[in-house]
Structure formats: structure tokens, C-alpha cells
Design a protein around this motif. Structure first.
Motif, PDB file in Angstrom:
ATOM      1  N   LEU A 173       0.634   3.501   3.016  1.00 19.55           N
ATOM      2  CA  LEU A 173       0.895   2.085   3.188  1.00 19.55           C
ATOM      3  C   LEU A 173       2.374   2.049   3.534  1.00 19.55           C
ATOM      4  CD1 LEU A 173       0.131  -0.991   3.188  1.00 19.55           C
ATOM      5  CD2 LEU A 173       1.015  -0.818   0.345  1.00 19.55           C
ATOM      6  N   ALA A 174       3.302   2.708   3.105  1.00 21.02           N
ATOM      7  CA  ALA A 174       4.469   2.915   3.396  1.00 21.02           C
ATOM      8  C   ALA A 174       4.801   3.342   4.850  1.00 21.02           C
ATOM      9  CB  ALA A 174       5.269   3.634   2.610  1.00 21.02           C
ATOM     10  N   LEU A 190       2.117   7.441 -11.717  1.00 20.41           N
ATOM     11  CA  LEU A 190       2.365   7.096 -10.282  1.00 20.41           C
ATOM     12  C   LEU A 190       2.296   8.149  -9.219  1.00 20.41           C
ATOM     13  CD1 LEU A 190       5.416   4.834 -10.802  1.00 20.41           C
ATOM     14  CD2 LEU A 190       3.267   4.102 -10.251  1.00 20.41           C
ATOM     15  N   PRO A 228      -2.360   6.535  -1.390  1.00 22.83           N
ATOM     16  CA  PRO A 228      -2.496   5.181  -0.560  1.00 22.83           C
ATOM     17  C   PRO A 228      -0.895   4.795  -0.506  1.00 22.83           C
ATOM     18  CG  PRO A 228      -4.170   5.379  -2.135  1.00 22.83           C
ATOM     19  CD  PRO A 228      -3.444   6.590  -2.451  1.00 22.83           C
ATOM     20  N   SER A 229      -0.279   4.858  -1.488  1.00 20.49           N
ATOM     21  CA  SER A 229       0.896   4.268  -1.478  1.00 20.49           C
ATOM     22  C   SER A 229       1.959   4.878  -0.164  1.00 20.49           C
ATOM     23  CB  SER A 229       1.632   4.664  -2.574  1.00 20.49           C
ATOM     24  OG  SER A 229       1.296   4.196  -3.763  1.00 20.49           O
ATOM     25  N   VAL A 230       1.849   6.125   0.064  1.00 20.85           N
ATOM     26  CA  VAL A 230       2.446   6.723   1.178  1.00 20.85           C
ATOM     27  C   VAL A 230       1.621   6.220   2.470  1.00 20.85           C
ATOM     28  CG1 VAL A 230       2.754   8.870   2.366  1.00 20.85           C
ATOM     29  CG2 VAL A 230       3.134   8.733   0.004  1.00 20.85           C
ATOM     30  N   VAL A 290      -2.894   7.314  -6.568  1.00 21.65           N
ATOM     31  CA  VAL A 290      -1.929   6.208  -6.319  1.00 21.65           C
ATOM     32  C   VAL A 290      -0.989   6.672  -5.315  1.00 21.65           C
ATOM     33  CG1 VAL A 290      -0.024   5.272  -7.593  1.00 21.65           C
ATOM     34  CG2 VAL A 290      -2.020   5.534  -8.720  1.00 21.65           C
ATOM     35  N   LEU A 291      -0.577   7.922  -5.316  1.00 22.76           N
ATOM     36  CA  LEU A 291       0.459   8.217  -4.190  1.00 22.76           C
ATOM     37  C   LEU A 291      -0.018   8.297  -2.946  1.00 22.76           C
ATOM     38  CD1 LEU A 291       3.378   9.538  -4.395  1.00 22.76           C
ATOM     39  CD2 LEU A 291       2.314  11.729  -4.489  1.00 22.76           C
TER      40      LEU A 291
END
Length: 158
Positions: A95-96, A83, A91-93, A88-89
Motif C-alpha cells: 500500500l505504501a 505489526l 500489504p502495508s508495504v 500485516v507487513l
């Protein structure tokens, strides 16, 4: 037995120690009976292992072992490591952050009435259509709403 040379005995036996450390281990073996005994055990084990015939697993055995390895549960630190990969990290950040900005933009502003902060008022607003139907029909209780909701079952088809 526990001395600082015990952990180096395997590397000493395999010839993997740097020359200075190798000399220290050799000098220590002359004075420590426990390390000499451990060294003799290790040397004997290595010699006995060398006498064993070479083993080549069959393709079926290899597949069975690999299948068992694949079936092992993934430890939590390896899942966390996956993760935390940049692929992965990042795009997740992103998006958040976009979701946070959207929530700030969509939420009630500072000039919004205080009633919008009350969840009960928001629920009533969401069900306003049902409440209006209730009053228009002149019904007295929520049980009457169930009758109204099932009126379609009473319709006569020509």
C-alpha cells in the motif's frame, strides 16, 4: 557468593543436567560451602512444596485471573511483533509503494510552472471561487463576505 555453578543448582536438583555437567556440579559441591548451602535451601524448598496439597482453582478464580491477565497493557515489543507479521507487513508495504507511485504520478511534473510549488498559490487557487465572488459583488472587505454568506437569512418567504 557468585560462582559458575550457582545457576546450575536448580537443574542439578531436578536431574536435568547432562552427565558431564552433573559430575562437575557434584565435585564442586564437595569444595564450595556457599553452593552446598544454596543446594540445601533449594532441596528443602522443593521438599516443602511437595508436601503442599494440590490446588485446583475454581472456575470463577480461573476466570478472574485470566481477566486480569487480559487487562494488562501489551508491551511495545509485542505490539511491534504483531505489526511485523508478514500478514500485516506485506500489504502495508504494498500500500505504501502504491501510494508513493500515485503521489509521484499526481505531483507537478518537471515542466510544471514554479508557482505550483508555492503553497500560498495553491491555497489561493483552492479559494478562487470565493475571491471571484468577492470582486463581482464589489465588496471592500472580508466582513462584507460574511453578510453575503448570510443573505439567505434575509430572504422573505411568501
Amino acid at each position: 557468593m557468585s560462582c559458575g555453578f550457582e545457576e546450575d543448582l536448580t537443574a542439578y536438583l531436578d536431574g536435568e543436567l547432562p552427565p558431564a555437567r552433573r559430575g562437575e556440579v557434584e565435585a564442586h559441591l564437595g569444595t564450595c560451602a556457599g553452593c552446598r548451602a544454596t543446594h540445601a535451601l533449594l532441596r528443602n524448598a522443593v521438599a516443602r512444596l511437595a508436601e503442599l496439597p494440590a490446588y485446583e482453582p475454581s472456575p470463577a478464580t480461573r476466570r478472574a485471573v485470566l481477566a486480569k491477565l487480559d487487562a494488562l497493557p501489551v508491551p511495545w515489543w509485542q505490539r511491534l511483533k504483531v505489526l511485523l507479521r508478514p500478514a500485516v507487513l506485506v500489504p502495508s508495504v504494498g500500500l505504501a509503494a502504491a501510494l508513493g507511485v500515485a503521489l509521484l504520478m499526481a505531483g507537478p511534473g518537471p515542466e510544471a510552472p514554479d508557482e505550483l510549488a508555492d503553497p500560498a498559490v495553491m491555497e489561493l487557487a483552492a479559494n478562487l471561487e470565493v475571491a471571484e465572488d468577492f470582486e463581482v459583488l464589489g465588496l471592500d472587505s472580508a466582513e462584507d463576505l460574511e453578510v453575503v454568506a448570510n443573505l439567505h437569512e434575509l430572504e422573505v418567504t411568501p
